[in-house]
Design a protein around this motif. Structure first.
Motif, short mmCIF file in Angstrom:
data_model
loop_
_atom_site.label_atom_id
_atom_site.label_comp_id
_atom_site.label_asym_id
_atom_site.label_seq_id
_atom_site.Cartn_x
_atom_site.Cartn_y
_atom_site.Cartn_z
N THR A 63 18.87 -5.06 -1.42
CA THR A 63 19.79 -4.01 -1.86
C THR A 63 19.10 -2.71 -2.29
N ILE A 64 17.82 -2.79 -2.62
CA ILE A 64 17.10 -1.62 -3.14
C ILE A 64 15.88 -1.41 -2.23
N PRO A 65 15.55 -0.17 -1.87
CA PRO A 65 14.41 0.04 -0.95
C PRO A 65 13.05 -0.17 -1.61
N VAL A 66 12.90 -1.30 -2.31
CA VAL A 66 11.67 -1.57 -3.05
C VAL A 66 10.45 -1.57 -2.13
N ALA A 67 10.61 -2.17 -0.94
CA ALA A 67 9.47 -2.29 -0.03
C ALA A 67 8.93 -0.90 0.32
N THR A 68 9.84 0.03 0.64
CA THR A 68 9.43 1.41 0.96
C THR A 68 8.69 2.02 -0.22
N TRP A 69 9.24 1.86 -1.42
CA TRP A 69 8.62 2.44 -2.62
C TRP A 69 7.21 1.91 -2.79
N LEU A 70 7.06 0.59 -2.64
CA LEU A 70 5.75 -0.02 -2.88
C LEU A 70 4.74 0.44 -1.85
N VAL A 71 5.18 0.55 -0.59
CA VAL A 71 4.26 1.01 0.46
C VAL A 71 3.81 2.44 0.13
N ASN A 72 4.75 3.30 -0.26
CA ASN A 72 4.39 4.69 -0.60
C ASN A 72 3.41 4.73 -1.77
N SER A 73 3.69 3.94 -2.81
CA SER A 73 2.78 3.91 -3.96
C SER A 73 1.40 3.42 -3.54
N ALA A 74 1.38 2.43 -2.68
CA ALA A 74 0.09 1.89 -2.23
C ALA A 74 -0.68 2.93 -1.43
N ILE A 75 0.03 3.68 -0.59
CA ILE A 75 -0.64 4.74 0.21
C ILE A 75 -1.23 5.79 -0.73
N VAL A 76 -0.42 6.24 -1.70
CA VAL A 76 -0.89 7.27 -2.63
C VAL A 76 -2.09 6.75 -3.43
N ALA A 77 -1.98 5.51 -3.92
CA ALA A 77 -3.05 4.95 -4.74
C ALA A 77 -4.33 4.78 -3.93
N THR A 78 -4.20 4.27 -2.71
CA THR A 78 -5.39 4.05 -1.87
C THR A 78 -6.04 5.38 -1.51
N ILE A 142 -1.61 12.73 -2.93
CA ILE A 142 -2.99 12.25 -3.02
C ILE A 142 -3.89 13.38 -3.50
N LEU A 143 -3.71 14.58 -2.94
CA LEU A 143 -4.54 15.72 -3.33
C LEU A 143 -4.35 16.06 -4.80
N ALA A 144 -3.10 16.07 -5.26
CA ALA A 144 -2.83 16.43 -6.66
C ALA A 144 -3.40 15.37 -7.60
N ASN A 145 -3.21 14.09 -7.28
CA ASN A 145 -3.71 13.03 -8.16
C ASN A 145 -5.22 13.02 -8.23
N THR A 146 -5.86 13.28 -7.09
CA THR A 146 -7.32 13.23 -7.04
C THR A 146 -7.93 14.24 -8.00
N ALA A 147 -7.29 15.40 -8.16
CA ALA A 147 -7.81 16.41 -9.08
C ALA A 147 -7.92 15.84 -10.49
N PHE A 148 -7.05 14.87 -10.82
CA PHE A 148 -7.08 14.31 -12.17
C PHE A 148 -8.02 13.12 -12.30
N THR A 149 -8.36 12.48 -11.17
CA THR A 149 -9.22 11.29 -11.28
C THR A 149 -10.69 11.62 -11.07
N VAL A 150 -11.00 12.65 -10.28
CA VAL A 150 -12.41 12.98 -10.00
C VAL A 150 -13.25 13.13 -11.28
N PRO A 151 -12.79 13.89 -12.30
CA PRO A 151 -13.63 14.07 -13.48
C PRO A 151 -13.96 12.75 -14.17
N VAL A 152 -12.96 11.90 -14.36
CA VAL A 152 -13.19 10.63 -15.05
C VAL A 152 -14.20 9.79 -14.28
N ILE A 153 -14.01 9.72 -12.97
CA ILE A 153 -14.86 8.87 -12.15
C ILE A 153 -16.28 9.41 -12.08
N THR A 154 -16.41 10.73 -12.02
CA THR A 154 -17.74 11.34 -12.04
C THR A 154 -18.47 10.90 -13.30
N TRP A 155 -17.78 10.96 -14.41
CA TRP A 155 -18.37 10.62 -15.70
C TRP A 155 -18.81 9.16 -15.73
#
Lengths: 276, 300
Positions: A63-78, A142-155
């Motif tokens: 009833t809810i497009p959960v599968a689509t949501w999860l795939v999108n989240s997985a793509i963004v996260a990966t 992905i581009l927007a999120n990466t700007a926030f993760t690069v500094p932490v990971i560099t450190w």
């Protein structure tokens, strides 16, 4: 042995209380997802899951497009994970191994990015993305999120590279390897555990992120799980147990993934933060 | 040191830095400068390209309203409480988990679960737990006869902020405990044993031996939790949207409301800059404090 002293008893009781407090909300999410609607609004709460209700999960996917949501989240996260690590390895090495003019400023700038709220940058980013046709695309997220993760990971990676003796590299140096070869062939394998930790932190960030996913993406086909789930807040037509089932499905991969590499995350975080 | 033993060209570090530096300048530096400029203009969300330069008016107007004073007060309260409660609970948990007991490894793992849960899912389960009639908190209070247990905490101006705090602290104390637990590994066994032989009780051992070792870590944690609390958005927004009547309206929530509810991008940018200034000021305080602490240790 056998009999606990009073102090040991208190100690164990305190630990059990702590674990109970930490584990209760996820447990309650799970119990609620497996409780029939009628029972949720009965006079007495059911404290245990009704396992015969497991079909509710199949229903949610129907009833809810959960599968689509999860795939999108997985793509963004990966995507966020891969891009962040690719961008962070070289500056982490440079911060650890070189002395150069501007190093302090760069280090402080990395730290300062931790102060910028996504909600503040989302307005100018919206304008930039509109001009680059990156709105309403997972690439943009992905581009927007990466700007926030690069500094932490560099450190974090810098902290790990600090711990590698320089002699290991000198041997490769004498063999005539170039600097980049050394980083990729010698340093990266040695910091593999920390790299795993960094990958998880980046993955988490992409998997959990809400503000950008809510603002920079508009089409339903590209909705991430965080936005889909947030859509249930204040809307009353979806039954509570279905909302909790989606929450469980969304939370579970994050928690399992985390437990899997927990040891490395902890050592990576602390190598990066405690030594600072 | 290292660079003398491994000569590369003088340009190598800059080449290594360039991709990430360029990326961050483009996706964070440039938007930040644009936001700074916006804060001196009057700009509407409906026509974001039309800026009217208004100088410091946005800042002046904000500070002139009592609503904004309330926002600053709520932000200070929320941030201070996050720091004190998360570190207090994190330290307690770390000290408990530092001693050996059966199942310690599993306990250490379980405690970190809240930190791994996505904030949106956390917000949803807490909204359900805070439900006035059917939430587990209300049911428990009713069962114990402590309170009538019929109010929704998130709808009550005096309970909404404590409710948000409870959720936030639950989510971030594991991080504090993991970091402090790692710092506790650095506490010297000899000193601890010597203090015990001298007949010191547990509290004095903690004050004399344990605390000085972990203090720098706790200070750094306090800084990070402060900065994160100043920018936390999703948890608060989803649970209360800053309400009821502004009871949970922190700077970031106010920024979002100004931009997307009142459609005033200039005012929103000014709120953002004030928040950023606060975070920078806190960072300066931290650096001054750590330098003083280092000097004090040097003179010992």
């Amino acid at each position: 042995m056998g009999v606990l002293s009073l102090r040991q008893g208190l100690h164990l009781a305190a630990i059990l209380g702590l674990l109970g407090a930490a584990a209760f909300p996820p447990y309650w999410m799970f119990v609620t997802s497996l409780t029939p609607s009628a029972a949720l609004f009965a006079d007495r709460a059911r404290l245990l899951p009704t396992l015969s209700e497991a079909a509710a999960y199949r229903e949610v996917f129907r009833t809810i497009p959960v599968a689509t949501w999860l795939v999108n989240s997985a793509i963004v996260a990966t995507g966020t994970t891969v891009l962040s690590i690719a961008l962070a390895i070289l500056p982490a090495y440079a911060l650890s191994r070189f002395r150069f003019r501007g190093k302090g400023i760069f280090g402080f700038a990395l730290f300062a990015t931790q102060m910028l709220p996504e909600a503040m940058l989302v307005v100018p980013l919206y304008g930039i993305f509109a001009q680059m046709s990156l709105l309403d695309s997972l690439i943009g997220l992905i581009l927007a999120n990466t700007a926030f993760t690069v500094p932490v990971i560099t450190w974090i990676l810098k902290g790990a590279i600090d711990g590698i003796p320089i002699e290991v590299e000198e041997a490769a140096r004498i063999d005539g390897c170039s600097r980049i070869d050394i980083v990729l062939a010698v340093v990266v394998p040695l910091v593999a555990p920390t790299l795993a930790a960094a990958a998880v932190i980046a993955f988490f960030h992409g998997w959990n992120e809400y503000v950008f996913a809510q603002t920079l993406v508009s089409s339903e086909a590209l909705r991430t799980a965080s936005v889909g789930l947030a859509g249930f807040v204040g809307e009353l037509s979806t039954p509570v147990h279905s909302v909790m089932a989606v929450s469980v499905i969304y939370t579970l991969p994050a928690v399992i993934f985390y437990l899997f590499v927990q040891r490395y995350v902890v050592s990576g975080m602390t190598a990066g933060s405690v030594k600072g | 040191m290292a660079d003398e033993r491994l000569h590369g060209s003088a340009w190598t570090p800059y080449l290594f830095m360039a991709p990430a530096a360029g990326y961050l300048l483009f996706f964070q530096g440039y938007p930040l400068i644009e936001e700074l400029y916006l804060s001196f203009t009057s700009t509407s969300l409906l026509s974001p390209r039309d800026h009217t330069w208004v100088g410091l008016d946005n800042y002046r107007d904000l500070f002139a309203t009592s609503d904004f004073h309330h926002v600053l007060w709520i932000t200070a309260l929320y941030t201070a409480a996050c720091v004190v409660l998360s570190i207090g609970l994190g330290l307690t948990a770390a000290l408990l988990l530092d001693e050996s007991f059966p199942g310690r490894a599993i306990a250490r793992t379980l405690v970190t679960i809240p930190w791994a849960a996505p904030p949106v899912a956390v917000a949803l389960v807490y909204i359900w737990m805070y439900n006035a009639q059917y939430g587990i908190f209300s049911r428990t209070l009713r069962a114990l006869g402590i309170a009538s247990g019929t109010e929704n905490w998130l709808d009550d101006p005096s309970l909404a902020l404590p409710a948000i705090l409870l959720t936030t602290v639950w989510q971030i104390f594991p991080f504090a405990s993991v970091v402090i637990l790692a710092a506790l590994q650095g506490v010297s066994k000899e000193q601890r044993e010597a203090a015990v032989i001298d007949g010191a009780d547990r509290l004095s051992v903690f004050a004399a031996v344990v605390w000085p070792t972990i203090r720098p870590t706790v200070a750094l944690l306090a800084l990070f939790i402060t900065i994160w609390s100043l920018r936390r958005f999703d948890l608060i927004w989803l649970m209360t949207q800053g309400g009821p009547i502004g009871a949970t309206n922190t700077l970031v929530i106010e920024l979002y409301r100004q931009a997307f509810v009142y459609r005033d991008l200039g005012r929103a940018a000014a709120v953002g800059m004030i928040g950023l200034g606060t975070a920078l000021a806190m960072t300066l305080v931290y650096f001054r404090y750590t330098q003083r602490a280092e000097r004090a240790q040097g003179n010992d």
